[in-house]
Design a protein around this motif. Structure first.
Motif, PDB file in Angstrom:
ATOM      1  N   VAL A 297      42.791   9.662  91.465  1.00 39.88           N
ATOM      2  CA  VAL A 297      41.981   8.622  92.128  1.00 39.88           C
ATOM      3  C   VAL A 297      41.167   7.843  91.103  1.00 39.88           C
ATOM      4  CG1 VAL A 297      40.148   8.216  93.813  1.00 39.88           C
ATOM      5  CG2 VAL A 297      41.865   9.982  94.242  1.00 39.88           C
ATOM      6  N   MET A 298      40.640   8.520  90.091  1.00 36.71           N
ATOM      7  CA  MET A 298      39.823   7.843  89.082  1.00 36.71           C
ATOM      8  C   MET A 298      40.649   6.837  88.298  1.00 36.71           C
ATOM      9  SD  MET A 298      36.831   7.451  87.986  1.00 36.71           S
ATOM     10  CE  MET A 298      36.063   8.865  88.820  1.00 36.71           C
ATOM     11  N   ASP A 299      41.882   7.198  87.978  1.00 35.33           N
ATOM     12  CA  ASP A 299      42.762   6.247  87.281  1.00 35.33           C
ATOM     13  C   ASP A 299      43.025   5.021  88.142  1.00 35.33           C
ATOM     14  OD1 ASP A 299      42.878   7.933  85.145  1.00 35.33           O
ATOM     15  OD2 ASP A 299      44.792   8.854  85.705  1.00 35.33           O
ATOM     16  N   GLU A 300      43.186   5.228  89.444  1.00 30.92           N
ATOM     17  CA  GLU A 300      43.412   4.095  90.343  1.00 30.92           C
ATOM     18  C   GLU A 300      42.193   3.180  90.405  1.00 30.92           C
ATOM     19  OE1 GLU A 300      44.571   5.600  94.113  1.00 30.92           O
ATOM     20  OE2 GLU A 300      46.447   6.486  93.391  1.00 30.92           O
ATOM     21  N   LEU A 301      40.987   3.767  90.436  1.00 31.12           N
ATOM     22  CA  LEU A 301      39.763   2.958  90.475  1.00 31.12           C
ATOM     23  C   LEU A 301      39.590   2.173  89.180  1.00 31.12           C
ATOM     24  CD1 LEU A 301      37.249   5.404  92.185  1.00 31.12           C
ATOM     25  CD2 LEU A 301      38.275   3.343  93.167  1.00 31.12           C
ATOM     26  N   ILE A 302      39.861   2.821  88.038  1.00 33.27           N
ATOM     27  CA  ILE A 302      39.759   2.121  86.750  1.00 33.27           C
ATOM     28  C   ILE A 302      40.770   0.983  86.689  1.00 33.27           C
ATOM     29  CG2 ILE A 302      40.084   2.378  84.263  1.00 33.27           C
ATOM     30  CD1 ILE A 302      39.034   5.232  84.541  1.00 33.27           C
ATOM     31  N   GLN A 303      41.974   1.249  87.212  1.00 34.20           N
ATOM     32  CA  GLN A 303      43.004   0.226  87.227  1.00 34.20           C
ATOM     33  C   GLN A 303      42.622  -0.957  88.124  1.00 34.20           C
ATOM     34  OE1 GLN A 303      47.689  -0.078  88.643  1.00 34.20           O
ATOM     35  NE2 GLN A 303      46.315   1.386  89.539  1.00 34.20           N
ATOM     36  N   ALA A 304      41.942  -0.645  89.242  1.00 34.89           N
ATOM     37  CA  ALA A 304      41.628  -1.696  90.221  1.00 34.89           C
ATOM     38  C   ALA A 304      40.311  -2.409  89.933  1.00 34.89           C
ATOM     39  CB  ALA A 304      41.570  -1.081  91.623  1.00 34.89           C
ATOM     40  N   SER A 305      39.446  -1.871  89.071  1.00 39.96           N
ATOM     41  CA  SER A 305      38.107  -2.455  88.856  1.00 39.96           C
ATOM     42  C   SER A 305      38.144  -3.907  88.374  1.00 39.96           C
ATOM     43  CB  SER A 305      37.303  -1.580  87.897  1.00 39.96           C
ATOM     44  OG  SER A 305      37.991  -1.403  86.674  1.00 39.96           O
ATOM     45  N   PRO A 306      39.003  -4.267  87.385  1.00 41.08           N
ATOM     46  CA  PRO A 306      39.040  -5.691  87.001  1.00 41.08           C
ATOM     47  C   PRO A 306      39.527  -6.587  88.150  1.00 41.08           C
ATOM     48  CG  PRO A 306      40.145  -4.323  85.366  1.00 41.08           C
ATOM     49  CD  PRO A 306      39.918  -3.472  86.562  1.00 41.08           C
ATOM     50  N   ARG A 307      40.441  -6.063  88.940  1.00 42.62           N
ATOM     51  CA  ARG A 307      40.970  -6.847  90.050  1.00 42.62           C
ATOM     52  C   ARG A 307      39.932  -7.002  91.159  1.00 42.62           C
ATOM     53  NH1 ARG A 307      44.483  -3.975  87.337  1.00 42.62           N
ATOM     54  NH2 ARG A 307      46.592  -4.756  86.934  1.00 42.62           N
ATOM     55  N   ILE A 308      39.114  -5.966  91.365  1.00 36.49           N
ATOM     56  CA  ILE A 308      38.029  -6.066  92.349  1.00 36.49           C
ATOM     57  C   ILE A 308      36.998  -7.104  91.897  1.00 36.49           C
ATOM     58  CG2 ILE A 308      36.118  -4.821  93.413  1.00 36.49           C
ATOM     59  CD1 ILE A 308      37.861  -2.315  93.350  1.00 36.49           C
ATOM     60  N   LEU A 309      36.691  -7.111  90.593  1.00 32.56           N
ATOM     61  CA  LEU A 309      35.755  -8.098  90.060  1.00 32.56           C
ATOM     62  C   LEU A 309      36.297  -9.514  90.258  1.00 32.56           C
ATOM     63  CD1 LEU A 309      33.175  -8.738  88.492  1.00 32.56           C
ATOM     64  CD2 LEU A 309      34.488  -8.461  86.374  1.00 32.56           C
ATOM     65  N   LEU A 310      37.574  -9.696  89.992  1.00 32.01           N
ATOM     66  CA  LEU A 310      38.186 -11.011  90.207  1.00 32.01           C
ATOM     67  C   LEU A 310      38.166 -11.388  91.681  1.00 32.01           C
ATOM     68  CD1 LEU A 310      39.694 -13.431  89.048  1.00 32.01           C
ATOM     69  CD2 LEU A 310      41.828 -12.141  89.250  1.00 32.01           C
ATOM     70  N   ALA A 311      38.377 -10.422  92.557  1.00 29.55           N
ATOM     71  CA  ALA A 311      38.340 -10.688  94.000  1.00 29.55           C
ATOM     72  C   ALA A 311      36.940 -11.106  94.437  1.00 29.55           C
ATOM     73  CB  ALA A 311      38.784  -9.445  94.762  1.00 29.55           C
ATOM     74  N   ILE A 312      35.908 -10.509  93.851  1.00 27.03           N
ATOM     75  CA  ILE A 312      34.523 -10.897  94.174  1.00 27.03           C
ATOM     76  C   ILE A 312      34.272 -12.346  93.774  1.00 27.03           C
ATOM     77  CG2 ILE A 312      32.105 -10.476  93.612  1.00 27.03           C
ATOM     78  CD1 ILE A 312      32.813  -7.510  93.315  1.00 27.03           C
TER      79      ILE A 312
ATOM     80  N   ILE B  48      37.485  -9.700 103.299  1.00 29.00           N
ATOM     81  CA  ILE B  48      38.850 -10.225 103.451  1.00 29.00           C
ATOM     82  C   ILE B  48      39.584 -10.204 102.123  1.00 29.00           C
ATOM     83  CG2 ILE B  48      40.172 -12.311 104.016  1.00 29.00           C
ATOM     84  CD1 ILE B  48      37.983 -13.016 106.034  1.00 29.00           C
ATOM     85  N   GLU B  49      38.881 -10.604 101.068  1.00 28.45           N
ATOM     86  CA  GLU B  49      39.521 -10.729  99.755  1.00 28.45           C
ATOM     87  C   GLU B  49      39.865  -9.366  99.156  1.00 28.45           C
ATOM     88  OE1 GLU B  49      41.255 -12.682  96.714  1.00 28.45           O
ATOM     89  OE2 GLU B  49      40.398 -13.609  98.509  1.00 28.45           O
ATOM     90  N   THR B  50      39.024  -8.374  99.381  1.00 27.40           N
ATOM     91  CA  THR B  50      39.260  -7.057  98.768  1.00 27.40           C
ATOM     92  C   THR B  50      40.016  -6.098  99.683  1.00 27.40           C
ATOM     93  OG1 THR B  50      37.071  -6.326  99.545  1.00 27.40           O
ATOM     94  CG2 THR B  50      37.211  -7.231  97.312  1.00 27.40           C
TER      95      THR B  50
END
Length: 366
Positions: A88-103, A277-279
């Motif tokens: 799960v931690m690897d998935e969160l690290i992988q998704a963090s830049p994408r979450i920032l872009l979504a924000i 909606i975006e995330t």
């Protein structure tokens, strides 16, 4: 047809997904639908924002459509690049830049729609700001004309006071010669004697000066009043020419600033809505268990990865073997007398040529 379109919007591998279960296909169709409708909202928001800038429907719609395609491509890229991991931690690290872009995308999309939703309140704030700007503009322009107007008005007051002073002097002389004629002052002799005549002439001379002063000062006062009227006309013209700039103070930046004057809570909830909606596609992939599609995608990717690693390993082994063979061959050749004799001969010839060239160069230098 619509389901297939939404699956394409999700950025998934359609060839792999066609062989998966209906539930797996529906999951990615839902993700694709979220990506698509987010792009539609981005198109609407950008079109409205650009309309406030260009004031042209065609231009706003054209650029809004391009912006919608850009957001669609970004969202599709964000969703398609998130891979299910076993940690799960690897998935969160992988998704963090994408979450920032979504924000960031959510902020960009929500702001123009907030401007439209709170348009009436923003117009009220802009009206108050325009009124303040109008008063400030009038005061600033008045500061350019007031010194001249005040100086002219003071000059008019001085000229009028000059006439009043002369009139008082003439009236005093009039009372003097009348009193002399009546015998109530001066010589106190009744009748129009020499003293009366002298005082009468002095009064008449002052009266003539008063009349001439009135004529001269009237001309000066009228000229000053004409200048004051012209200055007031120039002031009104300058106010009228600058007022359209204030009336046009309702562009995109002015509206964004006016939105900042309103309570922040409603705008914040709208932002949270678009952020959700975006995330939502990202969190849907993060929270959902590893499905059939994820296993097949991992199998396909690991198969290619294994094949590439195998090819690279084979090339490394081939390189090492070839280097070992070359070293052995050259070592065997180095022990041959024939090759030694031939290279010794060529080396002697080369040294002779170098000696001859050096001799010739030194001779030319001398």
């Amino acid at each position: 047809m619509l389901k297939q379109f939404f699956i394409i919007c999700s950025g998934s591998d359609t060839d792999l997904l066609d062989n998966c279960s209906i539930g797996e296909q529906n999951k990615y169709a839902g993700i694709g639908a979220t990506v698509f409708f987010t792009a539609v909202m981005a198109f609407i928001a950008a079109s409205y924002a650009l309309y406030t800038v260009f004031d042209n429907y065609i231009t706003a719609i054209a650029f809004g459509f391009i912006w919608g395609l850009l957001i669609f491509n970004l969202d599709r890229f964000i969703v398609s690049t998130i891979k299910k991991r076993n940690n799960v931690m690897d998935e969160l690290i992988q998704a963090s830049p994408r979450i920032l872009l979504a924000i960031i995308i959510a902020i960009v999309i929500s702001k123009p729609l907030e401007l439209k939703i709170f348009e009436k309140e923003i117009n009220q704030v802009l009206l108050e700001q325009k009124n303040e700007l109008t008063l400030a503009n009038q005061n600033q322009i008045a500061e350019q004309f007031n010194p001249s107007v005040t100086a002219l008005e003071n000059d008019i007051t001085f000229l009028q006071n000059e006439i009043s002073t002369k009139e008082a002097e003439v009236n005093a002389l009039y009372d003097t010669y009348i009193s002399e004629a009546e015998g109530t002052a001066g010589t106190k002799l009744l009748g129009k004697g020499p003293v009366y005549q002298e005082k009468r002439e002095k009064h008449d001379a002052a009266l003539a000066e008063l009349q001439q002063l009135k004529i001269d000062n009237k001309v000066k006062i009228e000229a000053n009043e004409a200048q004051i009227a012209q200055l007031k006309t120039d002031y009104d013209s300058k106010v009228a020419s600058t007022q359209p700039i204030i009336d046009g103070f309702d562009g995109l930046m002015a509206r964004v600033n006016a939105l900042g004057e309103l309570p922040w809570l409603p705008s914040f909830f709208i932002f949270l809505l678009f952020l959700a909606i975006e995330t939502s596609p990202i969190f849907a992939k993060l929270l959902s268990p590893k499905g059939e599609y994820d296993h097949k995608l991992e199998d396909a990717e690991t198969a290619v990865k294994t094949w590439v690693e195998q090819k690279v390993n084979e090339r490394n082994i081939l390189l090492k073997t070839d280097m070992a063979l070359n070293n052995k061959i050259y070592n065997d050749i180095a022990e041959e007398d024939e090759l030694y004799t031939y290279k010794r001969k060529k080396a002697r010839e080369l040294m002779q040529l170098q000696a001859d060239a050096f001799f010739k160069h030194q001779k030319n230098a001398l």
